[in-house]
Design an enzyme around this catalytic site. Structure first.
Site, mmCIF file in Angstrom:
data_model
loop_
_atom_site.group_PDB
_atom_site.id
_atom_site.type_symbol
_atom_site.label_atom_id
_atom_site.label_comp_id
_atom_site.label_asym_id
_atom_site.label_seq_id
_atom_site.Cartn_x
_atom_site.Cartn_y
_atom_site.Cartn_z
ATOM 1 N N LYS A 47 4.940 3.437 5.279
ATOM 2 C CA LYS A 47 5.608 2.481 4.387
ATOM 3 C C LYS A 47 5.998 3.147 3.066
ATOM 4 O O LYS A 47 7.011 2.786 2.464
ATOM 5 C CB LYS A 47 4.719 1.267 4.128
ATOM 6 C CG LYS A 47 4.500 0.374 5.347
ATOM 7 C CD LYS A 47 5.758 -0.360 5.774
ATOM 8 C CE LYS A 47 5.457 -1.447 6.799
ATOM 9 N NZ LYS A 47 6.671 -2.104 7.310
ATOM 10 N N TYR A 91 0.820 -1.213 0.000
ATOM 11 C CA TYR A 91 0.000 0.000 0.000
ATOM 12 C C TYR A 91 0.856 1.266 0.000
ATOM 13 O O TYR A 91 0.327 2.375 -0.022
ATOM 14 C CB TYR A 91 -1.095 0.001 1.065
ATOM 15 C CG TYR A 91 -0.781 -0.396 2.491
ATOM 16 C CD1 TYR A 91 0.387 -0.038 3.128
ATOM 17 C CD2 TYR A 91 -1.749 -1.104 3.220
ATOM 18 C CE1 TYR A 91 0.616 -0.379 4.451
ATOM 19 C CE2 TYR A 91 -1.532 -1.455 4.546
ATOM 20 C CZ TYR A 91 -0.332 -1.093 5.153
ATOM 21 O OH TYR A 91 -0.113 -1.434 6.467
HETATM 22 P P1 NAP Z 1 4.262 -8.522 13.896
HETATM 23 O O1 NAP Z 1 4.154 -9.978 14.156
HETATM 24 O O2 NAP Z 1 3.183 -7.618 14.407
HETATM 25 O O3 NAP Z 1 5.666 -8.083 14.464
HETATM 26 C C1 NAP Z 1 6.030 -6.772 14.691
HETATM 27 C C2 NAP Z 1 7.322 -6.836 15.479
HETATM 28 O O4 NAP Z 1 7.832 -5.528 15.640
HETATM 29 C C3 NAP Z 1 7.147 -7.463 16.870
HETATM 30 O O5 NAP Z 1 8.117 -8.462 17.031
HETATM 31 C C4 NAP Z 1 7.394 -6.297 17.818
HETATM 32 O O6 NAP Z 1 8.101 -6.773 18.961
HETATM 33 C C5 NAP Z 1 8.287 -5.392 16.974
HETATM 34 N N1 NAP Z 1 8.130 -3.987 17.348
HETATM 35 C C6 NAP Z 1 6.992 -3.244 17.310
HETATM 36 N N2 NAP Z 1 7.240 -2.000 17.752
HETATM 37 C C7 NAP Z 1 8.564 -1.948 18.075
HETATM 38 C C8 NAP Z 1 9.406 -0.936 18.586
HETATM 39 N N3 NAP Z 1 8.932 0.311 18.864
HETATM 40 N N4 NAP Z 1 10.714 -1.220 18.787
HETATM 41 C C9 NAP Z 1 11.192 -2.463 18.519
HETATM 42 N N5 NAP Z 1 10.443 -3.461 18.016
HETATM 43 C C10 NAP Z 1 9.135 -3.215 17.820
HETATM 44 O O7 NAP Z 1 4.413 -8.158 12.342
HETATM 45 P P2 NAP Z 1 4.477 -9.110 11.051
HETATM 46 O O8 NAP Z 1 3.100 -9.413 10.610
HETATM 47 O O9 NAP Z 1 5.437 -10.231 11.306
HETATM 48 O O10 NAP Z 1 5.080 -8.104 9.989
HETATM 49 C C11 NAP Z 1 6.475 -7.946 9.857
HETATM 50 C C12 NAP Z 1 6.748 -6.841 8.851
HETATM 51 O O11 NAP Z 1 6.114 -7.124 7.616
HETATM 52 C C13 NAP Z 1 6.242 -5.465 9.289
HETATM 53 O O12 NAP Z 1 7.149 -4.482 8.853
HETATM 54 C C14 NAP Z 1 4.930 -5.350 8.550
HETATM 55 O O13 NAP Z 1 4.544 -4.008 8.353
HETATM 56 C C15 NAP Z 1 5.282 -6.030 7.239
HETATM 57 N N6 NAP Z 1 4.125 -6.548 6.511
HETATM 58 C C16 NAP Z 1 3.420 -7.596 7.018
HETATM 59 C C17 NAP Z 1 2.361 -8.107 6.291
HETATM 60 C C18 NAP Z 1 1.572 -9.287 6.827
HETATM 61 O O14 NAP Z 1 0.639 -9.751 6.156
HETATM 62 N N7 NAP Z 1 1.879 -9.829 8.006
HETATM 63 C C19 NAP Z 1 2.011 -7.558 5.062
HETATM 64 C C20 NAP Z 1 2.737 -6.470 4.579
HETATM 65 C C21 NAP Z 1 3.812 -5.981 5.311
HETATM 66 P P3 NAP Z 1 7.881 -6.117 20.433
HETATM 67 O O15 NAP Z 1 6.409 -6.059 20.666
HETATM 68 O O16 NAP Z 1 8.599 -7.109 21.329
HETATM 69 O O17 NAP Z 1 8.557 -4.792 20.405
#
Ligand code: NAP
Length: 289
Positions: A175, A160
């Site tokens: 993003k 997006y």
């Molecule tokens: P997720 O499971 O929600 O993981 C986010 C991670 O970021 C958590 O481990 C969290 O750990 C860490 N985090 C959040 N805020 C933080 C901070 N202030 N400082 C340090 N660490 C922080 O996300 P995901 O679904 O695996 O996605 C991973 C990446 O892919 C992200 O960049 C997301 O935008 C991108 N993405 C995902 C999808 C999807 O379908 N899942 C699609 C498009 C893009 P703590 O809580 O321990 O800090």
């Protein structure tokens, strides 16, 4: 038929040991896609440092990396704080050696109609996704430049960034900033041997999805039928793309954004389905000021 299923977990297109002697930092590497990427680097011999705020997340990431036989370190860090980022890099350097790869994966996100979004919600998501990515990239590059060492940065984006993302105004805008910043930094830092790329995951369900994401109406239902690929992505497919982009086999690739989503974001219907406003999609009632 759709797109074929990927090879089994544990397979790799890269030679065994591609990252032996290398330290890789994965922010948010204790959950979901970050953990999947951390594991693929670990399988190829890297020592992996996981930076995040919550101890239980870091512990899960460390356990996943160690389970494939690699060294791992969890470091408490809120990437919104530049000083905390510097301290965390110090800890990584002294425990595992200077990192040569940084994966800026950490993010915060939840769906909300823009008119309901508080200034604090906007600020928080932009602060983690855009500012946090910059703080980590800057810290990494300053150290590499000072040491005369090459490196590779992978910023995790989202499709997006191009299309906008109704329900996700904060994350989509952040993003878009991450993708754009990737292009600037790739040019600025190529003379120092530092490559900067962006990697965009498609729909890759995983067990760590935040409640707000899991709670999107119809999330998890008929996902495969809603994608041209006829299937969702597997987190390890993102891990393979990340390890390739950071590897010597991608030594001439920089400033690029690689999308791993089975062409989902380019889909269009000849006649678009009837329009449903975002409030309705999220099951919200009428706006109340
Ligand atoms: P997720 O499971 O929600 O993981 C986010 C991670 O970021 C958590 O481990 C969290 O750990 C860490 N985090 C959040 N805020 C933080 C901070 N202030 N400082 C340090 N660490 C922080 O996300 P995901 O679904 O695996 O996605 C991973 C990446 O892919 C992200 O960049 C997301 O935008 C991108 N993405 C995902 C999808 C999807 O379908 N899942 C699609 C498009 C893009 P703590 O809580 O321990 O800090």
């Amino acid at each position: 038929m759709g797109l074929p299923e990927p090879p089994e977990a544990g397979a790799s297109a890269l030679p065994q040991g591609t990252f032996v002697g290398e330290t890789v930092i994965v922010t948010g590497g204790g959950t979901g896609l970050g953990k999947a990427m951390a594991v693929e680097f670990a399988r190829l011999g890297a020592a992996v440092a996981i930076l995040s705020r919550k101890e239980e997340h870091r512990a899960a990431g460390v356990a996943a990396v160690e389970a494939v036989g690699a060294r791992a370190l969890g470091v408490a860090c809120d990437i919104r704080q530049p000083d905390a980022v510097a301290t965390a890099f110090d800890a990584v350097e002294s425990a595992l050696g200077p990192p040569g790869v940084l994966v800026n994966n950490a993010a915060g996100n939840f769906p909300v109609p823009a008119e309901d979004m508080s200034p604090n919600a906007w600020r928080t998501v932009v602060d983690i996704v855009l500012n946090g990515t910059f703080h980590c990239a800057r810290e990494f590059a300053r150290r590499q430049i000072a040491a005369g060492a090459p490196g590779s940065i992978i910023n995790i984006g989202a499709s997006y960034a191009w299309t906008g993302g109704p329900g996700f105004a904060h994350s989509a805008a952040a993003k878009a900033g991450v993708k754009n910043m990737t292009e600037t930094l790739a040019v600025e830092w190529a003379p120092y041997g530092i490559r900067v790329n962006c990697l965009v995951p498609g729909l890759m369900p995983h067990e760590d999805e935040a409640a707000a994401i899991r709670g999107v109406p119809e999330r998890g239902q008929r996902e495969a039928a809603r994608a041209p690929a006829g299937r969702v992505g597997q987190p390890r497919e993102l891990g393979w793309a990340a390890t390739f982009l950071a590897s010597p086999y991608a030594a001439y690739i920089s400033g690029h954004t690689l999308v791993v989503d089975g062409a989902n974001w380019q889909r269009r219907a000849m006649l678009m389905p009837e329009f449903t406003p975002i409030r309705e999609q999220l099951g919200k009632g009428p706006f109340e000021a």
